[in-house]
Design an enzyme around this catalytic site. Sequence first.
Site, PDB file in Angstrom:
ATOM      1  N   LYS A  73       0.799  -1.217   0.000  1.00 38.34           N
ATOM      2  CA  LYS A  73       0.000   0.000   0.000  1.00 38.34           C
ATOM      3  C   LYS A  73       0.838   1.276   0.000  1.00 38.34           C
ATOM      4  O   LYS A  73       0.348   2.348  -0.415  1.00 38.34           O
ATOM      5  CB  LYS A  73      -0.932   0.005   1.212  1.00 38.34           C
ATOM      6  CG  LYS A  73      -2.105  -0.953   1.108  1.00 38.34           C
ATOM      7  CD  LYS A  73      -3.151  -0.453   0.134  1.00 38.34           C
ATOM      8  CE  LYS A  73      -4.433  -1.254   0.227  1.00 38.34           C
ATOM      9  NZ  LYS A  73      -5.495  -0.723  -0.649  1.00 38.34           N
ATOM     10  N   SER A 327       0.998  -9.868  -0.293  1.00 39.72           N
ATOM     11  CA  SER A 327       0.742  -8.427  -0.323  1.00 39.72           C
ATOM     12  C   SER A 327       1.113  -7.692   0.946  1.00 39.72           C
ATOM     13  O   SER A 327       1.330  -6.481   0.918  1.00 39.72           O
ATOM     14  CB  SER A 327      -0.735  -8.168  -0.652  1.00 39.72           C
ATOM     15  OG  SER A 327      -1.563  -8.813   0.301  1.00 39.72           O
TER      16      SER A 327
END
Length: 354
Positions: A73, A327
């Site tokens: 992110k 992720s």
Amino acid sequence: MMVTGDRALLVKDKVTETFESPVSVRDIEEASHLIHQVGRTTPLIQSMFLSRKVTNGEVYLKLENMQLTGSFKFRGSFNKINQLSSAEKKRGIITASAGNHAQGVALTAKLLGIKAAVVMPKAAPLSKQAATKGYGAEVILHGDNFDEARKFMELKAVQDGLTIVDPYNDPAVIAGQGTIGLEILDELWNVDTVIVPVGGGGLIAGVAIALKSFNPSIHIVGVQSENVHGMAASVAAGQVTTQSTGSTLADGTAVATPGSLTFPIAQHLVDEFVLVSEEEIATAMKDLMQRTKIIAEGAGALPTAALEAHKIDKKWLEDKKVVALVSGGNVDLAKVAKNIDHFFCQDPTGHFVG
């Protein structure tokens, strides 16, 4: 292998001609130059365990849990916030997040000297709350889920004159996440299959544009929890819809309604979506830790769960070069301990006894 030159770019540009994409591969390349001034090029490692056990091919793990803030992110946050005007930066920014986007926004704001507020669901992991506060952002707990936190963020942005840094439904954020796709190609130019966790869709949208722009034959698989899979349900329905039946270990992807920008990209460029159970997510988290020495949060374990649970057709895996994207690794230690206890409570037959 770095993809460069006019010929390569001509191939790339043709990918988004079939629909009106808000992001081009050139946007992703520009984001890459910006992000890598600060951010990391994360490792791509082969997992012998997954290669041997699951695919009879080569399985590589793209370790975004080793990115700044422990998650991919940071890429989208950094790209977006750097593009704000001086006036927008001066007024301050706000976002809504279950935790990883919150940290990316908070760290970027700290690096650029910008005031940031983050609305998080009340049940957001304590480790993610603490990390976000540690980077200097104001944390506001509101709502029982991401969608409720998002609505409150939108109201507060208007009230306080703050600029919203959307966690996924923004071209600059999508472009930032797409830089992962370019990194995969730089190290494994002949990749066959890429497996990506999906929440609101910013990650898979950016990665899909980057990969398909280079080679449209790369098979892209999106993975979501059975409990919350708004994007998969929307693609199946042919329009944006909402789906949620409960909580999930993959809290970072617990988005019931996908983005209006990310949905058409996923609809056109993602080849398939698969769903995994909570037990399968837990197993993948355990195996990543035990067999590959990688701490992955639930969302980061989704691609491994799909592989181990044989949710993907063998034709995309056997004798193929496969990348599973980890992720993020921002998981509460208490949740890790609970997961370990869960598997230690099995009797010799493999059934759970407690």
